[in-house]
Design a protein around this motif. Sequence first.
Motif, short mmCIF file in Angstrom:
data_model
loop_
_atom_site.label_atom_id
_atom_site.label_comp_id
_atom_site.label_asym_id
_atom_site.label_seq_id
_atom_site.Cartn_x
_atom_site.Cartn_y
_atom_site.Cartn_z
N UNK A 181 83.85 10.38 94.74
CA UNK A 181 85.30 10.39 94.80
C UNK A 181 85.87 11.78 94.93
N UNK A 182 87.17 11.85 94.80
CA UNK A 182 87.91 13.08 95.09
C UNK A 182 88.06 13.98 93.86
N UNK A 183 88.27 13.38 92.70
CA UNK A 183 88.52 14.17 91.50
C UNK A 183 87.22 14.68 90.92
N UNK A 184 87.30 15.82 90.28
CA UNK A 184 86.14 16.38 89.61
C UNK A 184 86.24 16.21 88.11
N UNK A 185 85.20 16.67 87.42
CA UNK A 185 85.18 16.55 85.97
C UNK A 185 84.22 17.58 85.40
N UNK A 186 84.52 18.04 84.21
CA UNK A 186 83.60 18.91 83.48
C UNK A 186 82.72 18.11 82.52
N UNK A 187 82.94 16.82 82.46
CA UNK A 187 82.23 15.98 81.50
C UNK A 187 81.02 15.34 82.15
N UNK A 188 79.85 15.58 81.58
CA UNK A 188 78.63 15.04 82.19
C UNK A 188 78.62 13.53 82.22
N UNK A 189 79.32 12.89 81.31
CA UNK A 189 79.31 11.43 81.26
C UNK A 189 80.02 10.81 82.46
N UNK A 190 80.79 11.60 83.19
CA UNK A 190 81.49 11.09 84.37
C UNK A 190 80.64 11.08 85.63
#
Length: 123
Positions: free
Chosen positions: A100-109
Amino acid sequence: VQLQASGGGLVQAGGSLRLSCAASGRALDNYFISWFRQAAGKEREFVAGIRRSGDFILYTDDVKDRFTISRENTKNTAYLQMNSLKPDDTAVYYCAALEGWLGSRSQSDYDYWGQGTLVTVSS
């Protein structure tokens, strides 16, 4: 998608390494790509991430002036250029993909992970 991280090794403090994350099975440009690392006895932590188009990048504060994340979607590969390495950078480095387009700093994502490549920085 399958991810293959490579490029780790032993380097002296102040040196440089470039890690690569090669994708197969599906085009890399479907994913936000990040690098995480896990030092011995510590939790895995976010290092850097880059949007599908490459126009949005995240870094953890500790590396933002030393590391550069990039990607070449035509080669299905992402990179982490690491300069001015410190002993505290010693860890297993993992690349991960978030669809997808959004990123995350959370490994669970993150949906997909590479196997990790060991970076050892000697003092």
